[in-house]
Design a protein around this motif. Structure first.
Motif, PDB file in Angstrom:
ATOM      1  N   GLN A  30      -6.671  -0.251  -7.209  1.00  0.00           N
ATOM      2  CA  GLN A  30      -8.104  -0.552  -7.268  1.00  0.00           C
ATOM      3  C   GLN A  30      -8.939   0.391  -6.400  1.00  0.00           C
ATOM      4  O   GLN A  30     -10.067   0.721  -6.751  1.00  0.00           O
ATOM      5  CB  GLN A  30      -8.338  -2.006  -6.841  1.00  0.00           C
ATOM      6  CG  GLN A  30      -7.589  -3.010  -7.718  1.00  0.00           C
ATOM      7  CD  GLN A  30      -7.852  -4.439  -7.295  1.00  0.00           C
ATOM      8  OE1 GLN A  30      -9.005  -4.826  -7.061  1.00  0.00           O
ATOM      9  NE2 GLN A  30      -6.807  -5.242  -7.188  1.00  0.00           N
ATOM     10  N   ARG A  31      -8.374   0.796  -5.252  1.00  0.00           N
ATOM     11  CA  ARG A  31      -9.123   1.685  -4.359  1.00  0.00           C
ATOM     12  C   ARG A  31     -10.553   1.163  -4.177  1.00  0.00           C
ATOM     13  O   ARG A  31     -11.541   1.882  -4.363  1.00  0.00           O
ATOM     14  CB  ARG A  31      -9.169   3.113  -4.898  1.00  0.00           C
ATOM     15  CG  ARG A  31      -7.816   3.811  -5.007  1.00  0.00           C
ATOM     16  CD  ARG A  31      -7.189   4.048  -3.648  1.00  0.00           C
ATOM     17  NE  ARG A  31      -6.140   5.048  -3.684  1.00  0.00           N
ATOM     18  CZ  ARG A  31      -4.877   4.823  -4.044  1.00  0.00           C
ATOM     19  NH1 ARG A  31      -4.510   3.591  -4.421  1.00  0.00           N
ATOM     20  NH2 ARG A  31      -3.983   5.789  -4.031  1.00  0.00           N
ATOM     21  N   ALA A  90     -13.575  -1.627  -2.123  1.00  0.00           N
ATOM     22  CA  ALA A  90     -14.156  -1.836  -0.803  1.00  0.00           C
ATOM     23  C   ALA A  90     -13.265  -2.663   0.100  1.00  0.00           C
ATOM     24  O   ALA A  90     -13.296  -2.505   1.322  1.00  0.00           O
ATOM     25  CB  ALA A  90     -15.525  -2.511  -0.955  1.00  0.00           C
ATOM     26  N   VAL A  91     -12.470  -3.560  -0.481  1.00  0.00           N
ATOM     27  CA  VAL A  91     -11.543  -4.369   0.317  1.00  0.00           C
ATOM     28  C   VAL A  91     -10.530  -3.449   0.997  1.00  0.00           C
ATOM     29  O   VAL A  91     -10.250  -3.565   2.199  1.00  0.00           O
ATOM     30  CB  VAL A  91     -10.817  -5.407  -0.562  1.00  0.00           C
ATOM     31  CG1 VAL A  91      -9.709  -6.105   0.227  1.00  0.00           C
ATOM     32  CG2 VAL A  91     -11.809  -6.435  -1.088  1.00  0.00           C
ATOM     33  N   LEU A  92      -9.982  -2.527   0.241  1.00  0.00           N
ATOM     34  CA  LEU A  92      -9.032  -1.568   0.791  1.00  0.00           C
ATOM     35  C   LEU A  92      -9.724  -0.654   1.803  1.00  0.00           C
ATOM     36  O   LEU A  92      -9.139  -0.288   2.829  1.00  0.00           O
ATOM     37  CB  LEU A  92      -8.418  -0.735  -0.334  1.00  0.00           C
ATOM     38  CG  LEU A  92      -7.157   0.074   0.005  1.00  0.00           C
ATOM     39  CD1 LEU A  92      -6.039  -0.833   0.470  1.00  0.00           C
ATOM     40  CD2 LEU A  92      -6.716   0.878  -1.210  1.00  0.00           C
ATOM     41  N   GLY A  93     -10.967  -0.320   1.531  1.00  0.00           N
ATOM     42  CA  GLY A  93     -11.717   0.518   2.459  1.00  0.00           C
ATOM     43  C   GLY A  93     -11.870  -0.118   3.827  1.00  0.00           C
ATOM     44  O   GLY A  93     -11.801   0.575   4.851  1.00  0.00           O
ATOM     45  N   CYS A  94     -12.063  -1.425   3.855  1.00  0.00           N
ATOM     46  CA  CYS A  94     -12.163  -2.136   5.140  1.00  0.00           C
ATOM     47  C   CYS A  94     -10.892  -1.954   5.956  1.00  0.00           C
ATOM     48  O   CYS A  94     -10.942  -1.737   7.173  1.00  0.00           O
ATOM     49  CB  CYS A  94     -12.410  -3.627   4.900  1.00  0.00           C
ATOM     50  SG  CYS A  94     -14.046  -4.017   4.224  1.00  0.00           S
ATOM     51  N   CYS A  95      -9.758  -2.019   5.292  1.00  0.00           N
ATOM     52  CA  CYS A  95      -8.475  -1.849   5.979  1.00  0.00           C
ATOM     53  C   CYS A  95      -8.307  -0.422   6.490  1.00  0.00           C
ATOM     54  O   CYS A  95      -7.713  -0.199   7.548  1.00  0.00           O
ATOM     55  CB  CYS A  95      -7.330  -2.218   5.045  1.00  0.00           C
ATOM     56  SG  CYS A  95      -7.347  -3.941   4.511  1.00  0.00           S
ATOM     57  N   LEU A  96      -8.833   0.549   5.761  1.00  0.00           N
ATOM     58  CA  LEU A  96      -8.759   1.937   6.211  1.00  0.00           C
ATOM     59  C   LEU A  96      -9.553   2.130   7.502  1.00  0.00           C
ATOM     60  O   LEU A  96      -9.165   2.927   8.370  1.00  0.00           O
ATOM     61  CB  LEU A  96      -9.279   2.879   5.133  1.00  0.00           C
ATOM     62  CG  LEU A  96      -8.501   2.929   3.813  1.00  0.00           C
ATOM     63  CD1 LEU A  96      -9.074   4.012   2.907  1.00  0.00           C
ATOM     64  CD2 LEU A  96      -7.018   3.173   4.056  1.00  0.00           C
ATOM     65  N   LEU A  97     -10.636   1.395   7.651  1.00  0.00           N
ATOM     66  CA  LEU A  97     -11.433   1.501   8.878  1.00  0.00           C
ATOM     67  C   LEU A  97     -10.643   1.026  10.090  1.00  0.00           C
ATOM     68  O   LEU A  97     -10.866   1.487  11.216  1.00  0.00           O
ATOM     69  CB  LEU A  97     -12.727   0.701   8.742  1.00  0.00           C
ATOM     70  CG  LEU A  97     -13.749   1.245   7.748  1.00  0.00           C
ATOM     71  CD1 LEU A  97     -14.979   0.345   7.692  1.00  0.00           C
ATOM     72  CD2 LEU A  97     -14.151   2.674   8.093  1.00  0.00           C
ATOM     73  N   ARG A  98      -9.711   0.117   9.878  1.00  0.00           N
ATOM     74  CA  ARG A  98      -8.829  -0.323  10.965  1.00  0.00           C
ATOM     75  C   ARG A  98      -8.008   0.866  11.477  1.00  0.00           C
ATOM     76  O   ARG A  98      -7.856   1.068  12.682  1.00  0.00           O
ATOM     77  CB  ARG A  98      -7.917  -1.432  10.456  1.00  0.00           C
ATOM     78  CG  ARG A  98      -6.877  -1.927  11.467  1.00  0.00           C
ATOM     79  CD  ARG A  98      -5.908  -2.893  10.799  1.00  0.00           C
ATOM     80  NE  ARG A  98      -4.900  -3.374  11.717  1.00  0.00           N
ATOM     81  CZ  ARG A  98      -4.990  -4.502  12.402  1.00  0.00           C
ATOM     82  NH1 ARG A  98      -6.061  -5.263  12.265  1.00  0.00           N
ATOM     83  NH2 ARG A  98      -4.019  -4.879  13.221  1.00  0.00           N
ATOM     84  N   VAL A  99      -7.492   1.657  10.534  1.00  0.00           N
ATOM     85  CA  VAL A  99      -6.713   2.845  10.900  1.00  0.00           C
ATOM     86  C   VAL A  99      -7.599   3.856  11.601  1.00  0.00           C
ATOM     87  O   VAL A  99      -7.210   4.478  12.602  1.00  0.00           O
ATOM     88  CB  VAL A  99      -6.070   3.474   9.652  1.00  0.00           C
ATOM     89  CG1 VAL A  99      -5.301   4.733  10.020  1.00  0.00           C
ATOM     90  CG2 VAL A  99      -5.158   2.477   8.954  1.00  0.00           C
TER      91      VAL A  99
END
Length: 208
Positions: free
Chosen positions: A172-173, A175-184
């Motif tokens: 899906q790539r 916004a939900v996945l994007g939030c997790c990328l911000l953690r990294v």
């Protein structure tokens, strides 16, 4: 030479293809970190059962114990690995609206952050706005980047990512996945991410 490198990096910040490639790198880091965390939890659970069996007088194969210990060592070693992150001194109040078209309020002034990684993650989240604030904690200055308008599911998952859930969202790539990328992004830069449900994420970056 340093000015030339800085100029080249600044130009890369505005290239969508470069940001897309950066997201793939962030995603691999996220998956590996989450996989490591989940494996450690499972291994610790198995080791607990092995110890209980030994206490009850049951015979436990020595090979099983050695294998579990070795797996624990491997996972622990990965957790100690520091990813090389390139920071750049930028003014986020100017950069974010220009690069992503996101409304920004507040001021941080020039701050050293992993600008490309931050932009790449924020681009996927597509927040309603960004709020910037400089604050002090335990006598140390830090910059807060508040992401407003993140999906509630993304906020929850970023606070406590699960490997299987992340795998299910790979295609899906979103916004939900994007939030997790911000953690990294935050943690690899020596900062932290905190969720403020239902729709806010706070990224904290140290200020020298």
């Amino acid at each position: 030479m340093s000015d030339m490198k800085s100029t080249m990096l600044s130009e890369l910040l505005f290239r969508p293809d470069v940001r897309a490639e950066c997201r793939e790198t962030l995603l691999r880091e996220l998956l590996l970190r989450t996989f490591s965390h989940d494996v450690r939890g499972s291994v610790m659970g198995v080791m607990g059962w092995v110890e209980l069996a030994a206490m009850d007088g049951d015979s436990v194969p020595a090979g099983l114990t050695r294998s579990l210990e070795r797996l624990t060592q491997i996972v622990s070693r990965y957790d100690e690995v520091n990813i090389l992150v390139v920071n750049e001194v930028v003014d986020l109040a100017e950069l974010l609206p220009k690069a992503l078209g996101v409304p920004v309020s507040g001021e941080l002034g020039p701050i050293s952050v992993p600008a490309l990684r931050l932009l790449s993650g924020l681009e996927l989240v597509r927040p309603e706005r960004i709020e910037l604030q400089r604050e002090a904690r335990a006598g140390r200055a830090r910059g807060r980047v508040r992401v407003v308008g993140a999906p509630a599911e993304g906020v929850q998952l970023a606070m406590a990512p699960h490997y299987e859930t992340l795998i299910e969202r790979l295609e899906q790539r979103d916004a939900v996945l994007g939030c997790c990328l911000l953690r990294v992004v935050a943690r690899s830069a020596g900062g932290e991410l905190r969720g403020a449900p239902p729709s806010q994420l706070d990224l904290y970056f140290p200020i020298e």
